[in-house]
Design a protein around this motif. Structure first.
Motif, PDB file in Angstrom:
ATOM      1  N   LYS A 199       0.844  -1.207   0.000  1.00 48.68           N
ATOM      2  CA  LYS A 199       0.000   0.000   0.000  1.00 48.68           C
ATOM      3  C   LYS A 199       0.871   1.245   0.000  1.00 48.68           C
ATOM      4  CE  LYS A 199      -3.606  -2.314   2.595  1.00 48.68           C
ATOM      5  NZ  LYS A 199      -3.897  -2.729   3.955  1.00 48.68           N
ATOM      6  N   PRO A 200       1.414   1.613  -1.179  1.00 49.43           N
ATOM      7  CA  PRO A 200       2.314   2.776  -1.214  1.00 49.43           C
ATOM      8  C   PRO A 200       1.654   4.057  -0.707  1.00 49.43           C
ATOM      9  CG  PRO A 200       1.953   1.834  -3.431  1.00 49.43           C
ATOM     10  CD  PRO A 200       1.263   0.955  -2.475  1.00 49.43           C
ATOM     11  N   GLU A 201       0.324   4.153  -0.859  1.00 45.99           N
ATOM     12  CA  GLU A 201      -0.356   5.381  -0.412  1.00 45.99           C
ATOM     13  C   GLU A 201      -0.203   5.582   1.099  1.00 45.99           C
ATOM     14  OE1 GLU A 201      -1.779   2.661  -1.602  1.00 45.99           O
ATOM     15  OE2 GLU A 201      -3.520   2.098  -0.393  1.00 45.99           O
ATOM     16  N   LEU A 202      -0.007   4.491   1.834  1.00 50.50           N
ATOM     17  CA  LEU A 202       0.135   4.572   3.292  1.00 50.50           C
ATOM     18  C   LEU A 202       1.483   5.153   3.710  1.00 50.50           C
ATOM     19  CD1 LEU A 202      -1.214   1.392   5.135  1.00 50.50           C
ATOM     20  CD2 LEU A 202      -1.731   3.793   5.591  1.00 50.50           C
ATOM     21  N   ILE A 203       2.496   4.922   2.902  1.00 52.66           N
ATOM     22  CA  ILE A 203       3.828   5.369   3.325  1.00 52.66           C
ATOM     23  C   ILE A 203       4.372   6.558   2.539  1.00 52.66           C
ATOM     24  CG2 ILE A 203       4.521   3.117   4.278  1.00 52.66           C
ATOM     25  CD1 ILE A 203       6.286   2.942   1.723  1.00 52.66           C
ATOM     26  N   LYS A 204       3.570   7.059   1.611  1.00 50.06           N
ATOM     27  CA  LYS A 204       4.013   8.214   0.819  1.00 50.06           C
ATOM     28  C   LYS A 204       4.281   9.407   1.748  1.00 50.06           C
ATOM     29  CE  LYS A 204       2.935  10.628  -3.448  1.00 50.06           C
ATOM     30  NZ  LYS A 204       3.342  11.946  -3.062  1.00 50.06           N
ATOM     31  N   ASP A 205       5.464  10.000   1.595  1.00 47.78           N
ATOM     32  CA  ASP A 205       5.885  11.166   2.389  1.00 47.78           C
ATOM     33  C   ASP A 205       5.958  10.918   3.887  1.00 47.78           C
ATOM     34  OD1 ASP A 205       6.223  12.813   0.189  1.00 47.78           O
ATOM     35  OD2 ASP A 205       4.087  13.333   0.132  1.00 47.78           O
ATOM     36  N   THR A 206       6.199   9.717   4.297  1.00 48.96           N
ATOM     37  CA  THR A 206       6.304   9.438   5.737  1.00 48.96           C
ATOM     38  C   THR A 206       7.768   9.270   6.143  1.00 48.96           C
ATOM     39  OG1 THR A 206       6.077   7.089   5.264  1.00 48.96           O
ATOM     40  CG2 THR A 206       4.068   8.236   5.956  1.00 48.96           C
ATOM     41  N   ASN A 207       7.983   9.400   7.446  1.00 50.22           N
ATOM     42  CA  ASN A 207       9.289   9.106   8.027  1.00 50.22           C
ATOM     43  C   ASN A 207       9.149   7.777   8.764  1.00 50.22           C
ATOM     44  OD1 ASN A 207      10.339  11.620   7.213  1.00 50.22           O
ATOM     45  ND2 ASN A 207       9.328  12.582   8.970  1.00 50.22           N
ATOM     46  N   LEU A 208      10.029   6.852   8.446  1.00 49.60           N
ATOM     47  CA  LEU A 208       9.851   5.487   8.957  1.00 49.60           C
ATOM     48  C   LEU A 208      11.035   5.006   9.787  1.00 49.60           C
ATOM     49  CD1 LEU A 208       8.648   3.986   5.554  1.00 49.60           C
ATOM     50  CD2 LEU A 208       7.182   4.700   7.452  1.00 49.60           C
ATOM     51  N   LEU A 209      10.710   4.111  10.713  1.00 53.78           N
ATOM     52  CA  LEU A 209      11.759   3.411  11.443  1.00 53.78           C
ATOM     53  C   LEU A 209      11.659   1.942  11.067  1.00 53.78           C
ATOM     54  CD1 LEU A 209      14.021   3.404  13.609  1.00 53.78           C
ATOM     55  CD2 LEU A 209      12.256   2.909  15.303  1.00 53.78           C
ATOM     56  N   LEU A 210      12.690   1.480  10.393  1.00 59.77           N
ATOM     57  CA  LEU A 210      12.742   0.091   9.962  1.00 59.77           C
ATOM     58  C   LEU A 210      13.455  -0.696  11.062  1.00 59.77           C
ATOM     59  CD1 LEU A 210      12.112  -1.500   7.338  1.00 59.77           C
ATOM     60  CD2 LEU A 210      14.345  -0.815   6.488  1.00 59.77           C
ATOM     61  N   ILE A 211      12.894  -1.848  11.435  1.00 61.89           N
ATOM     62  CA  ILE A 211      13.489  -2.616  12.537  1.00 61.89           C
ATOM     63  C   ILE A 211      13.848  -4.030  12.105  1.00 61.89           C
ATOM     64  CG2 ILE A 211      12.916  -3.739  14.757  1.00 61.89           C
ATOM     65  CD1 ILE A 211      11.964  -1.152  15.787  1.00 61.89           C
ATOM     66  N   ASP A 212      15.057  -4.444  12.500  1.00 60.57           N
ATOM     67  CA  ASP A 212      15.479  -5.829  12.294  1.00 60.57           C
ATOM     68  C   ASP A 212      16.286  -6.271  13.509  1.00 60.57           C
ATOM     69  OD1 ASP A 212      15.571  -8.213  10.995  1.00 60.57           O
ATOM     70  OD2 ASP A 212      16.923  -7.612   9.400  1.00 60.57           O
ATOM     71  N   ASP A 213      16.628  -7.553  13.577  1.00 56.35           N
ATOM     72  CA  ASP A 213      17.398  -8.016  14.736  1.00 56.35           C
ATOM     73  C   ASP A 213      18.881  -7.661  14.619  1.00 56.35           C
ATOM     74  OD1 ASP A 213      17.571  -9.749  12.625  1.00 56.35           O
ATOM     75  OD2 ASP A 213      17.488 -11.578  13.802  1.00 56.35           O
ATOM     76  N   VAL A 214      19.460  -7.913  13.436  1.00 52.17           N
ATOM     77  CA  VAL A 214      20.904  -7.720  13.291  1.00 52.17           C
ATOM     78  C   VAL A 214      21.234  -6.990  11.996  1.00 52.17           C
ATOM     79  CG1 VAL A 214      23.106  -8.924  13.045  1.00 52.17           C
ATOM     80  CG2 VAL A 214      21.389  -9.860  14.548  1.00 52.17           C
ATOM     81  N   LEU A 215      22.264  -6.166  12.055  1.00 52.55           N
ATOM     82  CA  LEU A 215      22.804  -5.568  10.839  1.00 52.55           C
ATOM     83  C   LEU A 215      24.177  -6.194  10.626  1.00 52.55           C
ATOM     84  CD1 LEU A 215      22.568  -2.941   8.806  1.00 52.55           C
ATOM     85  CD2 LEU A 215      24.322  -2.068  10.300  1.00 52.55           C
ATOM     86  N   THR A 216      24.340  -6.933   9.542  1.00 51.23           N
ATOM     87  CA  THR A 216      25.683  -7.456   9.262  1.00 51.23           C
ATOM     88  C   THR A 216      26.290  -6.596   8.159  1.00 51.23           C
ATOM     89  OG1 THR A 216      24.587  -9.264   8.081  1.00 51.23           O
ATOM     90  CG2 THR A 216      25.514  -9.783  10.212  1.00 51.23           C
ATOM     91  N   THR A 217      26.085  -6.943   6.899  1.00 51.08           N
ATOM     92  CA  THR A 217      26.608  -6.044   5.863  1.00 51.08           C
ATOM     93  C   THR A 217      25.612  -4.928   5.560  1.00 51.08           C
ATOM     94  OG1 THR A 217      25.634  -7.290   4.060  1.00 51.08           O
ATOM     95  CG2 THR A 217      27.852  -7.917   4.742  1.00 51.08           C
ATOM     96  N   GLY A 218      24.351  -5.145   5.900  1.00 54.98           N
ATOM     97  CA  GLY A 218      23.332  -4.138   5.638  1.00 54.98           C
ATOM     98  C   GLY A 218      22.615  -4.364   4.314  1.00 54.98           C
ATOM     99  N   ALA A 219      22.954  -5.430   3.597  1.00 53.99           N
ATOM    100  CA  ALA A 219      22.368  -5.648   2.272  1.00 53.99           C
ATOM    101  C   ALA A 219      20.840  -5.824   2.330  1.00 53.99           C
ATOM    102  CB  ALA A 219      23.004  -6.862   1.615  1.00 53.99           C
ATOM    103  N   THR A 220      20.352  -6.594   3.279  1.00 53.98           N
ATOM    104  CA  THR A 220      18.904  -6.844   3.373  1.00 53.98           C
ATOM    105  C   THR A 220      18.150  -5.576   3.750  1.00 53.98           C
ATOM    106  OG1 THR A 220      19.409  -9.096   4.067  1.00 53.98           O
ATOM    107  CG2 THR A 220      17.163  -8.337   4.435  1.00 53.98           C
ATOM    108  N   SER A 221      18.593  -4.902   4.827  1.00 50.05           N
ATOM    109  CA  SER A 221      17.899  -3.682   5.253  1.00 50.05           C
ATOM    110  C   SER A 221      18.004  -2.616   4.178  1.00 50.05           C
ATOM    111  CB  SER A 221      18.468  -3.143   6.553  1.00 50.05           C
ATOM    112  OG  SER A 221      19.418  -3.975   7.101  1.00 50.05           O
ATOM    113  N   ASN A 222      19.130  -2.626   3.448  1.00 51.37           N
ATOM    114  CA  ASN A 222      19.323  -1.662   2.385  1.00 51.37           C
ATOM    115  C   ASN A 222      18.295  -1.860   1.268  1.00 51.37           C
ATOM    116  OD1 ASN A 222      20.777   0.493   1.349  1.00 51.37           O
ATOM    117  ND2 ASN A 222      21.931  -0.851  -0.020  1.00 51.37           N
TER     118      ASN A 222
END
Ligand SMILES: [Zn+2]
Ligand SMILES: [Zn+2]
Length: 243
Positions: A199-222
């Protein structure tokens, strides 16, 4: 009196033990699942932080003006900034592993506390964020694990700051193979186009906090941040337990 007696009996039969060292937690700290000693032993990520990946920068890195992790992968991250309360090592690494692979969803509470304590301690701009979004698992993987650890962490943080955790908006459409042996570039290729915004209309122009358990290289979160940005998100911050 009876209640006190029953509680005493319950403590005797089911003593509240620390999830890390297994020692008994004294009655004063009975609300906690991790004892104060173990809590202090987690290797905390201390400032100064890298403005990209959020890892601690030592004096050598500051002198060279280059974060060793970021220069190694030469990444151009789509998330605006990442943060992690801990370094991914020692007992926190073990605990995250148990949380993820041993079905111990109750670990979400103490691990979530690490996140919201960090948000408070370092005054992350939580009031300017519209939604919290967990990195989703592919539905077949979620079925295997029974829960998404990132979703539990997101709910803990959302509850603490009276925010909304959005699930089902960012979804995983590609089941990727394990990435342990891959380099950053290979991981990026591996996760390419694995996310989709329903639902892109829900996140258009929003500021978001993306959450995951671990950041290794960052490829997935990226890749997840890239997907959210191309769907119209204005700012994407990333918070993981450890990096
Ligand atoms: Zn302990
Ligand atoms: Zn960095």
């Amino acid at each position: 009196m009876l209640r006190g007696l029953l509680k005493g009996l319950k403590d005797l039969i089911y003593p509240n033990c620390c999830l890390v060292c297994k020692n008994r937690i004294p009655p004063a700290g009975q609300q906690q699942l991790i004892c104060a000693g173990c809590w202090d032993l987690f290797e905390k990520n201390l400032p100064p932080f890298c403005a990209n990946c959020g890892r601690h920068l030592d004096s050598q890195a500051i002198e060279k003006n280059a974060c060793p992790s970021c220069s190694k992968c030469k990444a151009n991250f789509y998330f605006d900034r990442a943060f992690s309360p801990c370094a991914y090592t020692g007992s926190i690494k073990k605990l995250i592993h148990e949380f993820k692979y041993s079905g111990k969803d109750y670990l979400g509470k103490p691990l979530g506390k690490l996140m919201h304590t960090f948000i408070r301690d370092y005054q992350l701009p939580i009031e300017h964020l519209d939604f919290i979004i967990p990195i989703p698992l592919h539905r077949s993987r979620q079925r295997e694990r029974e829960f998404n650890q990132a979703e539990i962490l997101s709910q803990e943080v959302a509850r603490e700051f009276d925010k909304k955790a959005l699930t089902g908006v960012l979804i995983r459409v590609k089941r990727t193979q394990t990435q342990t042996e891959l380099t950053f570039r290979e991981r990026c290729q591996n996760v390419e186009k694995s996310f989709f915004v329903t639902k892109p209309e829900l996140i258009k122009d929003t500021n978001l906090l993306l959450i995951d358990d671990v950041l290794t290289t960052g490829a997935t979160s990226n890749e997840a941040a890239k997907c959210l940005k191309s769907a119209g998100a204005r700012k994407v911050l990333l918070l993981t337990l450890a990096s």
